[in-house]
Design an enzyme around this catalytic site. Sequence first.
Site, PDB file in Angstrom:
ATOM      1  CG  ASP A   1     -32.171   5.761  11.042  1.00  0.00           C
ATOM      2  OD1 ASP A   1     -31.781   6.544  10.489  1.00  0.00           O
ATOM      3  OD2 ASP A   1     -31.940   4.400  10.988  1.00  0.00           O
TER       4      ASP A   1
ATOM      5  CB  SER B   1     -28.403   1.669   5.456  1.00  0.00           C
ATOM      6  OG  SER B   1     -29.328   2.747   4.890  1.00  0.00           O
TER       7      SER B   1
ATOM      8  CG  HIS C   1     -28.883   5.584   9.171  1.00  0.00           C
ATOM      9  ND1 HIS C   1     -29.997   4.599   9.079  1.00  0.00           N
ATOM     10  CD2 HIS C   1     -28.289   5.343   8.059  1.00  0.00           C
ATOM     11  CE1 HIS C   1     -29.826   3.879   7.982  1.00  0.00           C
ATOM     12  NE2 HIS C   1     -28.826   4.374   7.262  1.00  0.00           N
TER      13      HIS C   1
END
Length: 263
Positions: A194, A93, A224
């Site tokens: 996601d 991320s 995610h």
Amino acid sequence: MPLLPGAEPYHHRGGRVGVLLCHGFTGSPQSMRPWAEQLAAAGFTVSVPLLPGHGTHWQDMQLTRWEDWYAAAERELLTLADACDQVFVCALSMGGALALRLAALHGPTVSGLVLVNPSVRSDTPVSVLLPVLRHLVPSVPGVAGDIARPGSAEVGYDRTPLHAAWSLSRLWREVQRLLPEVTQPVLLFHSPQDHVVSAANSELVLARISSTDVTERLCQRSFHVATLDHDAAEIFAAGEDFIRRLAAHAAGVTRVESDDHHG
């Protein structure tokens, strides 16, 4: 504030190949811990720093900015580079944005990147309001814990601090500008389902980096936080193979050069 259980940084002294792992925005080293432990068991020197403002309470994060998170990751990179012949960066991320900036600015110090659902752009129109909104509203509901696998949980904040979110948006702009400077081999995983970071993020990374050794893999069964989800084992195995391939190639090149030198 005391650390949330599981949010502790992780370090392991192993061989001459180092791996830096960077967690995501409002997350903690817990999201990277199983991956880090597997890399440590495989003989690598491993570091998972706790980024400033993370792993305690979301109010602590209000006082930090992207420069603080990046500085912590950069410090660990340079520490690993002192102890190791090569350093790879694995990231989730927002950690992906930090990893890409490290790769762009530190060139050969970073031997390769393994990115999981990297976050490099805004996915919500509301972000244009952040410069004003952050002074009116301290936080909004959090994004941690987007995982498909039952029983798997992420240690992260249940609120998103808006001063920090505004700073993250500035990091994205900075990273987008630097993407063409990234030339290292890249292994990129992203999840079609996601709910935090859209596929447009990975598409942007793949379109703009200058790397020639690029592999894209889909995490079809994960959301995610794929490092704690159904596809985690595949990510860890492919990541290790990627690192071993590049480390072996570099070692071979070094050997050839030294042979040439002595010949």
